[in-house]
Write an enzyme that holds these catalytic residues in place. Structure first.
Site, PDB file in Angstrom:
ATOM      1  N   ALA A   1      -3.628   7.886  -4.817  1.00 55.49           N
ATOM      2  CA  ALA A   1      -2.429   7.324  -5.129  1.00 55.49           C
ATOM      3  C   ALA A   1      -2.201   6.168  -4.703  1.00 55.49           C
ATOM      4  CB  ALA A   1      -1.423   7.656  -3.536  1.00 55.49           C
TER       5      ALA A   1
ATOM      6  N   GLY B   1       0.727  -1.445  -0.463  1.00 58.38           N
ATOM      7  CA  GLY B   1      -0.234   0.094  -0.107  1.00 58.38           C
ATOM      8  C   GLY B   1       0.756   1.170   0.196  1.00 58.38           C
ATOM      9  N   ASN B   2      -0.108   2.279   0.228  1.00 61.50           N
ATOM     10  CA  ASN B   2       1.248   3.742   0.319  1.00 61.50           C
ATOM     11  C   ASN B   2       0.684   4.519   1.487  1.00 61.50           C
ATOM     12  OD1 ASN B   2      -0.919   5.267  -0.838  1.00 61.50           O
ATOM     13  ND2 ASN B   2      -0.518   3.603  -2.614  1.00 61.50           N
ATOM     14  N   ARG B   3       0.721   5.508   1.526  1.00 62.54           N
ATOM     15  CA  ARG B   3       0.166   6.564   2.571  1.00 62.54           C
ATOM     16  C   ARG B   3      -0.795   7.357   2.684  1.00 62.54           C
ATOM     17  NH1 ARG B   3       4.383   6.295   6.154  1.00 62.54           N
ATOM     18  NH2 ARG B   3       6.727   5.928   5.160  1.00 62.54           N
ATOM     19  N   SER B   4      -1.503   7.293   1.687  1.00 64.38           N
ATOM     20  CA  SER B   4      -1.964   8.410   1.475  1.00 64.38           C
ATOM     21  C   SER B   4      -3.745   7.590   2.360  1.00 64.38           C
ATOM     22  CB  SER B   4      -2.701   7.765  -0.027  1.00 64.38           C
ATOM     23  OG  SER B   4      -3.728   8.385  -0.596  1.00 64.38           O
TER      24      SER B   4
END
Ligand SMILES: Cc1cc2nc3c(=O)[nH]c(=O)nc-3n(C[C@H](O)[C@H](O)[C@H](O)COP(=O)(O)O)c2cc1C
Length: 454
Positions: free
Chosen positions: A309, A240-243
């Site tokens: 994102a 995943g990512n930090r969005s």
């Protein structure tokens, strides 16, 4: 914003600040409109408080249009969400500047008489107060006024921007003319430059009011993607990512505020999703699901804004059962769908006439230089690309503020100051609404030309 505060070049000395201006009943009250603009030129968001007598000199509409915030004219006034207007200002501003300050107001303030919104906010705030008096020379020289000014300066620690000497509105001459706007701006900057932004959370600041052009997306269908995608490694783990989805959700709120019907394609978000009936929420976990959801939604869309994102890579295979510690884990990654580029390509190849295609807006989260963003704009075939440096303080994932550059297909480049995400959303939608109007005008012109040829 009609004539927005915060409409500045990058690097203003008041970037991200909220400044309250108290306007009182002086002939110089009209000069406060210029003060709003000059503070905005330095990057400040501005909110105005007025005494009742000030409203006889300048209408509150002027300040509402210039600042896009409700103007506090009544000490008993509540905001639409029932918060007390002057207390919200007092709690969130970086400074209050009272300009022009009348003799009457100086006396009220010196004795703590909270009978108007300006005095009440100054009493209620922990922020510094700057006072720029303006009045007849004899009034300013009177011992009562001198004592009140001295009390504000020496007793309360307020910064006084002394009035200038010269011809006055009364036709007489003396010290009492409101200091020039740049001197007041410099006093504000000098007072707060060493302190951190007091209330960066846009939700705690005064709300935005709808400007006159804000129904400019009435009848339009806007598709917004928000949050981050999650590409499964096994049933419990993902890439995943930090969005957090804050920017996308701010775009949705701004779009419905301007009259649009919205489809929100939401990945992983950590903010509450809108519940407004004008918004249809479609959940999309992976990039592939988001790609399908976007393609399903854009059939009749007027704009697609890709604030999500999206993962660039995903595991080629995800394990059917949870991987254990003992297994030697090596991830084999493959590129994901480039949703925006794919949509742009299929629209060009598709049946929708150019004049009916949605306006495409991409986001480019970079770290360091934003130079790659211009190249991305061309490659992806989008109309607008919103680029930001996510490594910069106050910008990017999870923050309430963002500093972005809006690049357009026509080569223009709009560098915005550090703004709340809602404000960034409004600026993006200003551009989208403008592009849609231009598209409609071009289509009408084309239709008339065809008709006249027939
Ligand atoms: C045309 C006009 C101009 C005025 N200009 C000033 C001024 O520049 N400074 C001042 O102290 N009072 C001025 N006054 C008087 C104030 O408006 C009056 O004292 C009022 O009660 C101030 O209220 P406030 O301090 O609550 O805004 C002016 C009055 C009029 C009619």
């Amino acid at each position: 914003m009609t004539a927005p505060t915060g409409s500045t070049v990058r690097g203003g000395r008041l970037d991200g600040r909220l400044i309250g201006i108290g306007v009182t009943g002086s002939i110089a009250a009209y000069k406060a409109a210029d003060l709003v603009r000059r503070l905005a030129d330095e990057g400040a968001d501005v909110v105005v408080l007025m005494t009742p007598s000030a409203t006889r000199f300048v209408g509150e509409l002027t300040f509402a249009a210039l600042t896009r915030h409700p103007v506090e004219t009544d000490v008993g006034g509540l905001l639409p969400d029932q918060r007390i207007g002057h207390i919200v200002v007092a709690d969130s501003v970086d400074a209050i500047v009272v300009a022009p300050a009348t003799a009457h107001w100086l006396a009220s303030m010196a004795t703590g008489l909270a009978g108007d919104a300006v005095t009440a906010a100054c009493l209620a705030t922990k922020a510094p107060v700057i006072v720029a008096p303006a009045m007849d020379g004899e009034m300013y020289a009177h011992p009562a006024t001198r004592a009140n000014v001295a009390r504000l300066r020496d007793g309360f620690g307020y910064r006084i921007v002394e009035p200038e000497s010269g011809p006055l509105a009364s036709g007489q001459s003396g010290q009492g003319r409101l200091a020039e706007t740049p001197a007041i701006v410099e006093a504000v900057i000098a007072t707060i430059s060493a302190s951190p932004i007091r209330e960066p959370d846009a939700a705690a600041r005064p709300p935005l009011v709808a400007a006159t052009q804000d129904a400019d997306l009435d009848g339009r269908h806007v598709v917004v993607t928000a949050g981050g995608t999650a590409e499964p490694i096994d049933p419990v783990r993902f890439i995943g990512n930090r969005s957090t989805g804050k920017m996308g959700v701010a775009l949705v709120a701004a779009a419905i505020g301007r009259g649009a019907r919205v489809t929100l394609v939401a990945g992983h978000v950590s903010v509450p999703l809108p519940t407004d009936p004008a918004v249809q929420v479609v959940a999309a976990e992976t990039t592939a699901q988001m790609d399908r959801a976007v393609r399903d939604a854009i059939g009749d869309a007027d704009a697609l804004i890709m604030a999500a994102a999206v993962a660039d890579f995903r595991p080629r295979r995800s394990a059917a059962t949870k991987l254990t510690r003992d297994e030697r884990l090596q991830l084999d990654l493959e590129p994901t769908e480039d949703i925006l580029a794919g949509v742009a390509e299929s629209l060009v190849a598709g049946e929708r006439a150019a004049a009916e295609r949605p306006i495409l807006v991409g986001f480019a989260a970079e770290t360091g230089s934003l130079d790659r963003a211009a190249d991305k704009l061309r490659r992806k075939g989008v109309d607008l690309l919103v680029a930001n440096d996510v490594a910069e303080a106050g910008s990017g994932f999870g923050t309430d503020t963002n500093r972005v550059v809006i690049l357009a297909a026509d080569g223009s480049r709009d560098e915005l100051p550090l703004l709340s995400k809602r404000e960034v959303a409004e600026r993006i939608l200003d551009r989208v609404a403008g592009a849609l109007d231009a598209r409609d005008t071009a289509a009408q012109t084309e239709a008339v030309t065809q008709e006249s040829r027939a």
